[in-house]
Design a protein around this motif. Sequence first.
Motif, mmCIF file in Angstrom:
data_model
loop_
_atom_site.group_PDB
_atom_site.id
_atom_site.type_symbol
_atom_site.label_atom_id
_atom_site.label_comp_id
_atom_site.label_asym_id
_atom_site.label_seq_id
_atom_site.Cartn_x
_atom_site.Cartn_y
_atom_site.Cartn_z
ATOM 1 N N UNK A 139 8.966 1.864 -5.650
ATOM 2 C CA UNK A 139 8.027 2.790 -5.015
ATOM 3 C C UNK A 139 7.192 2.070 -3.961
ATOM 4 N N UNK A 140 6.619 0.936 -4.398
ATOM 5 C CA UNK A 140 5.742 0.206 -3.486
ATOM 6 C C UNK A 140 6.506 -0.326 -2.286
ATOM 7 N N UNK B 223 7.356 2.350 0.092
ATOM 8 C CA UNK B 223 6.139 2.770 0.773
ATOM 9 C C UNK B 223 5.720 1.752 1.823
ATOM 10 N N UNK B 224 5.710 0.474 1.392
ATOM 11 C CA UNK B 224 5.220 -0.562 2.295
ATOM 12 C C UNK B 224 6.209 -0.902 3.397
ATOM 13 N N UNK C 63 8.144 1.454 4.614
ATOM 14 C CA UNK C 63 8.157 2.638 5.462
ATOM 15 C C UNK C 63 6.907 2.727 6.343
ATOM 16 N N UNK C 64 5.795 2.176 5.886
ATOM 17 C CA UNK C 64 4.559 2.301 6.650
ATOM 18 C C UNK C 64 4.690 1.685 8.057
ATOM 19 N N UNK D 112 7.240 3.686 10.111
ATOM 20 C CA UNK D 112 6.727 4.961 10.616
ATOM 21 C C UNK D 112 5.877 4.727 11.868
ATOM 22 N N UNK D 113 5.078 3.638 11.799
ATOM 23 C CA UNK D 113 4.281 3.305 12.980
ATOM 24 C C UNK D 113 5.194 2.994 14.170
ATOM 25 N N UNK E 170 8.172 3.933 14.756
ATOM 26 C CA UNK E 170 8.781 5.169 15.257
ATOM 27 C C UNK E 170 7.788 5.924 16.140
ATOM 28 N N UNK F 240 4.305 -3.686 14.734
ATOM 29 C CA UNK F 240 4.868 -2.892 13.621
ATOM 30 C C UNK F 240 6.229 -3.433 13.213
ATOM 31 N N UNK G 247 5.952 -6.497 11.199
ATOM 32 C CA UNK G 247 5.570 -6.206 9.806
ATOM 33 C C UNK G 247 6.788 -5.808 8.977
ATOM 34 N N UNK H 40 -4.174 -4.473 -3.466
ATOM 35 C CA UNK H 40 -5.181 -5.248 -2.744
ATOM 36 C C UNK H 40 -6.562 -4.797 -3.180
#
Lengths: 616, 126
Positions: free
Chosen positions: A400-401, A404-405, A407-408, A411-412, A414, A440, A443, A569
Amino acid sequence: MQASDLTPGGAPPAPQLPAWASLNDRGELVHGNAALAALLGCPVGALAGQSLVALLEPADAPTVRGLLPRAGRGEALSCPVRLPAAAGWYELTLLPAAGSTEVLLRPLSPAPAAPAPPPAPDQEREAQLNIIFESISDVIFVLGVEGPRRYRFQFVNAAFLRITGLPREQVLGRAVAEVIPEPSLSLALGQYQAAIRSGQTTHWVETSDYPSGRLVGEVCVTPVFDAAGTCQQLVGVVHDVTEQQQAEQALRESNERFRYALKATTDALYDWDVAADTLFWGEGFAELFGYQLAQNPTPFSQWSAYVHPDDAARTVDDLRYTAFHTEQPRWQQEYRFQRADGSWATVFDRGYLLRDARGRAVRMIGAMQDVSERKAAEQRQQQLAQELFQQNADLQQFTYLLSHNLRAPLANATGFAGLLGRLQPGTAQFEQTLEYLNTSLRRVDEILHDLNAILSVRGQALLVVPEPVPLAEVLGEVTELLAAELAGCGAEVCAELPPALRLQGRKAYFHSIFYNLLTNAIKYRAPERPLRVVVGATTGADGSVALTVADNGTGFDAGRRDAFQLYQRFHTGVPGRGIGLFLVKAHAESMGGRVAVSSRVGQGTTFTLQFSSPAA
Amino acid sequence: MTIYLIDDDSLGNYLTETLLRLENVGGEICTYESAEEALHALLRRPEPPRLIFLDLNMPVMSGWDFLDALEPHQPRLLGRCRIYILTSSLALADMERARSYELVSGLIHKPLDREEIRAIQAELSI
């Protein structure tokens, strides 16, 4: 009385006088009157000394012979008799007198032919014997002896036919060889011979197959001899013991099975005598638990005293309650039982309570089964399942993490790429967007590196060949590596590790652990005071080693979330991806260690890594 | 009209702000990299922001924590403040959970695009 007492001669008999005589205790005439002599057709003088019975028709002799002793004992008796010398029936009356018996003979008044004579005593007896023979449950038979080894059935009773299942016509009048099957026939012929030769009754047991099935009988044969001493008949009685034999056989087999079952089972069998409150133990008890029984049965306490104190209430008390206050026939429990060597066995105990008509417990038969190994395996399995469950949950969280991490920043990227198409190249906004697009994408790359690092720990956990790792040395290498950063913030690392301390594991993992914990300490130091990190180790009584890394930094609210979770965090002001502690945990666990944290906001943080045993 | 952008990722906030401006969404756009800060700012205002874009995965105070903290102020906010969750998460569990908050008007997957901005404008009848 003596013959000299007789009075020979005497007055001629008066015809109206009844025939009369006096008998001695042997049934012989002492004297008789003329009327008797006339009836018997002999002189009066010849009467003395004659046996009364011998003077009667032979057919009536047995009856009278039977009556004489009774008359001798004082009974007055009479019966009808016939006389060889006179036609018709006479009433014979026996009158007891002092020291002798008087006999009167009177003609029966109705014509001898007229009266329906009472059944002849012989016939009556035969009828009675017949009833006895036919109703008796034992087999009775009479064999006619026709010569050596030749016998013929003259009589068999109903029991013979019923038990053998043979029809009467196949038995009566047949030779024994036609009726009795081998091998019983040879046995029987031998026994008949022996009976005839010895004149004694012989006994044997034979097993024969008859139409009704296999029969086992106890046979008893008696020879009957005639006056000349020749054996004319054999009278046999057979007691059918088939069922008894079958029951005995079944019992023997059942006992044998039980004995083997006892040998086959490793259980400790017991028999509790409730009234005596004693336990009789099977072999298994000594074998399973190592007790040498000085006596058997033992007191109840031989069992109850060794039940684990924590289990006693639901075991010993429960058993006694079940036995004495319920009518339940069964009892079972799992409990800990102390072996002779002091160790504890896990036991599954099952018993059956025998109760009397009023429901009171009389005995209990039961078996204690040692399920220690199974129990231990169950526990291992449970633990394994729990670990797998935890690991699975970890993996789900991880997925999940990560998604999510990952994809973040994607997504930016994109978004920025789309934005570029709508902006004028060369403008400041275009340049800014382009830079952010690059950031991005970098990252995304970082996340992929994290992923690689994590997967390599997880993947290699199984392949790690542990080596003794000198911890002080590794810590030295890491502080060397971070020297510039530490100096930059005026930090001090106090290495209090014993120089000789080595832990089983992988050097690279301990390196990563110290590196991540020290960079974290630097990152989250308190700005108002210089950073101080103390790295120490303590060895517990059980040989386990606790590594501690304590700082005086800002600390965090450790109670709120799992600090070791990936991408978790606690700070917003300081850049961080939330992977450091995740890796610390993963590395420690892959070497069989555990990690924990305690922290207080504004005071500092202490990480404790627990390892089961130091390197030898 | 005041719009709050709450995302610990400054690049995310920059991107969302740029896209809103390009679609001529007028008014004051306030960006916060900490949900705690945004919460304090919101509660100090006499009038809540008309629109909030809220990230979920943030350190210290997550988007969910932020929504929970707003729960007591719901009566003042309902009908006056529309909250959209703007997340990179594709997890179904997050969409389910978002539905349980009355204050949440919708969940949008990052990045925000033109159609979504127009749909929101229509709902606000700007």
